[in-house]
Design an enzyme around this catalytic site. Structure first.
Site, PDB file in Angstrom:
ATOM      1  N   TYR A  13       0.834  -1.204   0.000  1.00  0.00           N
ATOM      2  CA  TYR A  13       0.000   0.000   0.000  1.00  0.00           C
ATOM      3  C   TYR A  13       0.865   1.249   0.000  1.00  0.00           C
ATOM      4  O   TYR A  13       0.580   2.220  -0.692  1.00  0.00           O
ATOM      5  CB  TYR A  13      -0.935   0.020   1.222  1.00  0.00           C
ATOM      6  CG  TYR A  13      -1.920   1.160   1.129  1.00  0.00           C
ATOM      7  CD1 TYR A  13      -3.112   0.992   0.425  1.00  0.00           C
ATOM      8  CD2 TYR A  13      -1.640   2.400   1.680  1.00  0.00           C
ATOM      9  CE1 TYR A  13      -4.005   2.042   0.284  1.00  0.00           C
ATOM     10  CE2 TYR A  13      -2.529   3.460   1.536  1.00  0.00           C
ATOM     11  CZ  TYR A  13      -3.710   3.275   0.845  1.00  0.00           C
ATOM     12  OH  TYR A  13      -4.578   4.311   0.702  1.00  0.00           O
ATOM     13  N   PHE A  63      -7.177  22.915 -23.823  1.00  0.00           N
ATOM     14  CA  PHE A  63      -7.458  21.485 -23.977  1.00  0.00           C
ATOM     15  C   PHE A  63      -8.678  21.191 -23.113  1.00  0.00           C
ATOM     16  O   PHE A  63      -8.835  21.763 -22.031  1.00  0.00           O
ATOM     17  CB  PHE A  63      -6.261  20.610 -23.591  1.00  0.00           C
ATOM     18  CG  PHE A  63      -6.549  19.160 -23.845  1.00  0.00           C
ATOM     19  CD1 PHE A  63      -6.542  18.659 -25.134  1.00  0.00           C
ATOM     20  CD2 PHE A  63      -6.893  18.309 -22.813  1.00  0.00           C
ATOM     21  CE1 PHE A  63      -6.874  17.329 -25.395  1.00  0.00           C
ATOM     22  CE2 PHE A  63      -7.218  16.972 -23.064  1.00  0.00           C
ATOM     23  CZ  PHE A  63      -7.200  16.478 -24.354  1.00  0.00           C
ATOM     24  N   THR A  64      -9.524  20.283 -23.585  1.00  0.00           N
ATOM     25  CA  THR A  64     -10.840  20.052 -22.964  1.00  0.00           C
ATOM     26  C   THR A  64     -10.760  19.861 -21.445  1.00  0.00           C
ATOM     27  O   THR A  64     -11.326  20.645 -20.686  1.00  0.00           O
ATOM     28  CB  THR A  64     -11.501  18.821 -23.611  1.00  0.00           C
ATOM     29  OG1 THR A  64     -10.571  17.731 -23.568  1.00  0.00           O
ATOM     30  CG2 THR A  64     -11.874  19.096 -25.049  1.00  0.00           C
ATOM     31  N   ASP A  71       1.914  21.208 -19.789  1.00  0.00           N
ATOM     32  CA  ASP A  71       1.213  19.964 -20.115  1.00  0.00           C
ATOM     33  C   ASP A  71       2.203  19.148 -20.936  1.00  0.00           C
ATOM     34  O   ASP A  71       2.397  19.402 -22.126  1.00  0.00           O
ATOM     35  CB  ASP A  71      -0.070  20.269 -20.897  1.00  0.00           C
ATOM     36  CG  ASP A  71      -0.894  19.016 -21.155  1.00  0.00           C
ATOM     37  OD1 ASP A  71      -0.297  17.913 -21.199  1.00  0.00           O
ATOM     38  OD2 ASP A  71      -2.119  19.130 -21.307  1.00  0.00           O
ATOM     39  N   LYS A  89      -0.104   8.690 -23.102  1.00  0.00           N
ATOM     40  CA  LYS A  89       0.347   9.130 -24.436  1.00  0.00           C
ATOM     41  C   LYS A  89       1.842   8.805 -24.581  1.00  0.00           C
ATOM     42  O   LYS A  89       2.200   7.652 -24.648  1.00  0.00           O
ATOM     43  CB  LYS A  89       0.070  10.621 -24.620  1.00  0.00           C
ATOM     44  CG  LYS A  89      -1.248  11.114 -24.005  1.00  0.00           C
ATOM     45  CD  LYS A  89      -2.486  10.871 -24.850  1.00  0.00           C
ATOM     46  CE  LYS A  89      -3.801  11.182 -24.168  1.00  0.00           C
ATOM     47  NZ  LYS A  89      -4.022  12.458 -23.567  1.00  0.00           N
ATOM     48  N   ARG A  92     -13.120  17.178 -33.357  1.00  0.00           N
ATOM     49  CA  ARG A  92     -12.462  18.245 -32.626  1.00  0.00           C
ATOM     50  C   ARG A  92     -12.917  19.556 -33.264  1.00  0.00           C
ATOM     51  O   ARG A  92     -12.229  20.115 -34.112  1.00  0.00           O
ATOM     52  CB  ARG A  92     -10.929  18.099 -32.693  1.00  0.00           C
ATOM     53  CG  ARG A  92     -10.362  17.148 -31.652  1.00  0.00           C
ATOM     54  CD  ARG A  92     -10.610  17.676 -30.265  1.00  0.00           C
ATOM     55  NE  ARG A  92     -10.093  16.817 -29.203  1.00  0.00           N
ATOM     56  CZ  ARG A  92     -10.825  16.372 -28.175  1.00  0.00           C
ATOM     57  NH1 ARG A  92     -12.117  16.604 -28.113  1.00  0.00           N
ATOM     58  NH2 ARG A  92     -10.266  15.694 -27.207  1.00  0.00           N
ATOM     59  N   PHE A 105     -18.783  16.258 -25.913  1.00  0.00           N
ATOM     60  CA  PHE A 105     -18.362  15.450 -27.063  1.00  0.00           C
ATOM     61  C   PHE A 105     -18.284  13.963 -26.735  1.00  0.00           C
ATOM     62  O   PHE A 105     -18.433  13.125 -27.609  1.00  0.00           O
ATOM     63  CB  PHE A 105     -17.012  15.940 -27.608  1.00  0.00           C
ATOM     64  CG  PHE A 105     -15.888  15.898 -26.614  1.00  0.00           C
ATOM     65  CD1 PHE A 105     -15.692  16.939 -25.724  1.00  0.00           C
ATOM     66  CD2 PHE A 105     -15.040  14.807 -26.552  1.00  0.00           C
ATOM     67  CE1 PHE A 105     -14.666  16.888 -24.786  1.00  0.00           C
ATOM     68  CE2 PHE A 105     -14.002  14.751 -25.624  1.00  0.00           C
ATOM     69  CZ  PHE A 105     -13.828  15.795 -24.738  1.00  0.00           C
TER      70      PHE A 105
HETATM   71  C1  LIG Z   1      -5.115  13.311 -22.795  1.00  0.00           C
HETATM   72  C2  LIG Z   1      -4.714  14.654 -22.430  1.00  0.00           C
HETATM   73  C3  LIG Z   1      -4.960  15.179 -21.158  1.00  0.00           C
HETATM   74  C4  LIG Z   1      -5.784  14.450 -20.113  1.00  0.00           C
HETATM   75  O1  LIG Z   1      -5.208  13.263 -19.721  1.00  0.00           O
HETATM   76  P1  LIG Z   1      -6.061  11.931 -19.402  1.00  0.00           P
HETATM   77  O2  LIG Z   1      -4.982  10.921 -19.147  1.00  0.00           O
HETATM   78  O3  LIG Z   1      -6.889  11.615 -20.585  1.00  0.00           O
HETATM   79  O4  LIG Z   1      -6.865  12.203 -18.186  1.00  0.00           O
HETATM   80  C5  LIG Z   1      -4.473  16.442 -20.883  1.00  0.00           C
HETATM   81  N1  LIG Z   1      -3.808  17.159 -21.792  1.00  0.00           N
HETATM   82  C6  LIG Z   1      -3.584  16.690 -23.030  1.00  0.00           C
HETATM   83  C7  LIG Z   1      -2.847  17.529 -24.017  1.00  0.00           C
HETATM   84  C8  LIG Z   1      -4.027  15.435 -23.395  1.00  0.00           C
HETATM   85  O5  LIG Z   1      -3.818  14.992 -24.637  1.00  0.00           O
END
Ligand SMILES: *Cc1c(COP(=O)(O)O)cnc(C)c1O
Length: 470
Positions: free
Chosen positions: A85, A137-138, A228, A271, A395, A462
Site C-alpha cells: 500500500y 485542452f478540454t 502539459d 500518451k 475536434r 463530445f
Molecule cells: C489526454 C490529455 C490530457 C488528459 O489526460 P487523461 O490521461 O486523458 O486524463 C491532458 N492534456 C492533453 C494535451 C491530453 O492529450
C-alpha cells in the site's frame, strides 16, 4: 545523456526508407464488420464515435491515449509490481525516471492526466484568477474553470489557421500575454498553462526560443509556468528537426532543457509514456508539492501510488525511458506524416504542417456546404466509420462546448476530424487503408448532409452527445 550510438537508416544510407525500431511478437486480430452492421452500429451510437463498441471498429484512430503497445520489457515490468500500500519500490523507480528525464524535483503519481490537472488547478488557482495558455485542452480548461479560473487563449494567430505553414504553431504570443497582464494584473495570473505539441491546434509544437522568452517574461512578472507534458517527446522531435542549434542534440537532452524553463508539469502517461493507464504531476516548488500531496490522498490514493497499481508504475517508469529514444519518436512522427502525405497528394484538406500524433481533416474545407451548427467534423467522423469501420473523432464545435456565460455554442475557428495514431500499434498497410477510405468519403462529399444534436450532456459533451442525420 548523449546522442545514442546507433543511427537511423536515413543517417546511414542517405535517402533510404525508414522503419519502426521494433518487431511484432504478439498480435491482436481485428476485422471489418459488414456495411449493414456498421450502419446499425453508427445509428445506435447516435453517430458519436465515442459511443461505438470497439468490437465494431476496424482500425481504431479515436485516440492515442492508453492505446499504445507496450514492449516486452514493460510487460516484464508488470510482473515486478510491488503491491505494498505504501512506499512501493515501483514508485521510487517512477520518481527517478521523471527526475532523470524531465528534471523536476517533486513527483506525485495520479490515475491519469486529468487527475494531475485537478491537483495542480486546485493547488494554485484562486477564484477569479486568469490562466493564459497556448490554446485550450478540454479537460485542462474544465479543471481550471472548476477551480474558479478563466482560461485565456494566448497562442499565436497562425495556430487558428489550418493552412499556415508556421513551423511552431504552438508558440505563445507574448503580446497577447502582455495585454492580459495589463488588463487583469500579474497578481491574478497564477501560471501560464503551456502545452507541448498542441493537440487542439493539430499537434503543433512550441519552439525552444519561445519557451525561453516566455520564461524571461514570466520572471519579470512573477508568474509561474506549468507544462502539459503529455506530448513533449514529439514536441522535442520538431525542435530537433526544425530549430537552429538542436539538430545534434538527442530528444532526451532537448526535453530536459525545455522542462528547465518551466516550474512543473502534469502528464497523461497514456500518451508519450507508452502505458495503458497512468499520469503524474511533478513540480519544483515544495509548497505546491505539499498542497498537491494533501489532495492526492483525498482524490486519487496514497502519494506513493496515486491510483495506479505498483505494476502500472513499473511499466510507466520503463515507458518513460523507452518513449524518449530518438528512433522511437522519429518512427512515430514519420508514420503520422506518411498518412498525411498520402492525403495531401490527393488534395484532401488537412491541417498543415502535419503534426506529431494525428492527422486532422479540415472539415470546413471538406464540407463547405455544411454549416458549423450542423457539426461538419462530427459528420465526417460518422461517414468515415460508415465507409470502412475506421474510427476517428470530432475536434470542433461539439468539443468546444458552450460558453458558460451566454450558454451559446462556442464557434471555434478550427473544425477538425482527428485521426490519432496509437504508438507501435498499426503498420503502413493500415495507413494505406485509412487513406483510401478518406478518399472515398471525400469523393462523396457533395451528397453528404450534416447532423442534429438530440442529446447534450452538461460536461465535456463530445464524449456522450447523440446525433441524428439530417
Ligand atoms: C489526454 C490529455 C490530457 C488528459 O489526460 P487523461 O490521461 O486523458 O486524463 C491532458 N492534456 C492533453 C494535451 C491530453 O492529450
Amino acid at each position: 545523456m548523449s546522442k545514442p550510438h546507433y543511427q537511423t537508416m536515413g543517417q546511414q544510407f542517405g535517402r533510404r526508407s525508414w522503419a519502426e525500431p521494433w518487431k511484432i511478437k504478439m498480435v491482436e486480430p481485428i476485422r471489418m464488420i459488414s456495411r449493414e452492421a456498421r450502419e446499425q452500429a453508427a445509428a445506435e451510437a447516435g453517430y458519436n464515435t465515442f459511443l461505438l463498441r470497439s468490437e465494431d471498429v476496424y482500425i481504431d484512430l479515436l485516440t492515442d491515449s492508453g492505446t499504445s503497445a507496450m514492449s516486452d520489457r514493460q510487460w516484464a515490468g508488470i510482473m515486478l509490481g510491488d503491491e505494498a500500500y505504501a512506499g512501493s519500490r515501483n514508485f521510487y523507480h517512477l520518481e527517478e525516471a521523471i527526475q532523470t528525464y524531465y528534471g523536476y524535483k517533486y513527483v506525485i503519481p495520479t490515475h491519469q492526466g486529468r487527475g494531475a490537472e485537478h491537483l495542480i488547478s486546485q493547488a494554485v488557482i484562486q477564484k477569479g484568477d486568469f490562466i493564459p495558455g497556448n490554446m485550450y485542452f478540454t479537460t485542462t480548461r474544465l479543471h481550471q474553470e472548476l477551480a474558479g479560473g478563466t482560461f485565456v487563449d494566448v497562442i499565436i494567430d497562425e495556430a487558428h489557421d489550418p493552412t499556415s505553414q508556421h513551423p511552431f504553431k504552438g508558440n505563445v504570443n507574448l503580446d497577447k500575454l502582455q495585454a492580459l497582464v495589463d488588463r487583469v494584473g500579474a497578481e491574478n495570473i497564477p501560471y501560464v498553462s503551456l502545452a507541448g505539441t498542441v493537440n487542439m491546434a493539430g499537434g503543433q509544437p512550441v519552439s525552444m526560443a519561445n519557451v525561453k522568452a516566455l520564461r524571461e517574461f514570466c520572471d519579470r512578472h512573477g508568474i509561474r509556468i506549468y507544462l502539459d507534458a503529455t506530448r513533449m517527446y514529439e514536441n522535442c522531435f520538431f525542435i530537433q528537426e526544425r530549430e537552429e542549434g538542436y539538430g545534434d542534440k538527442s530528444i532526451a537532452e532537448i526535453l530536459k532543457e525545455f522542462c528547465s524553463y518551466t516550474d512543473g508539469a502534469w502528464m497523461s502517461a497514456k500518451k508519450d509514456n507508452l502505458v495503458n493507464i497512468g499520469g503524474w504531476l511533478a513540480v519544483n516548488h515544495a509548497d505546491v508539492a505539499e498542497k498537491a500531496r494533501n489532495m492526492v490522498v483525498v482524490y486519487e490514493g496514497l502519494h506513493t501510488y496515486g491510483g495506479m497499481a505498483g505494476r502500472d508504475m513499473e511499466a510507466l517508469a520503463i515507458g518513460i525511458a523507452e518513449g524518449v529514444q530518438d528512433d522511437q519518436v522519429a518512427a512515430r512522427v514519420r508514420q503520422v506524416r506518411y498518412l498525411g502525405k498520402l492525403l495531401l497528394d490527393w488534395g484532401i484538406p488537412i491541417v498543415e504542417p502535419i503534426g506529431g500524433h494525428a492527422i486532422f481533416l479540415d472539415a470546413k474545407r471538406f464540407y463547405p456546404h455544411i454549416p458549423q451548427d450542423q457539426f461538419p467534423s462530427q459528420t465526417l467522423a460518422a461517414q468515415l466509420y460508415l465507409d470502412s469501420g475506421v474510427r476517428s473523432m470530432e475536434r470542433g464545435i461539439v468539443s468546444a462546448g458552450r460558453d458558460p456565460k451566454t450558454g451559446d455554442h462556442r464557434y471555434p475557428a478550427l473544425e477538425l476530424t482527428r485521426l490519432t495514431i496509437p504508438r507501435r500499434v498499426y503498420t503502413q498497410a493500415h495507413m494505406d487503408v485509412v487513406a483510401e477510405s478518406i478518399k472515398a468519403v471525400y469523393d462523396q462529399r457533395e451528397q453528404t448532409r450534416g447532423l442534429k444534436m438530440v442529446y447534450e450532456p452538461e460536461y465535456l459533451r463530445f464524449f456522450q452527445a447523440r446525433f441524428e442525420m439530417l
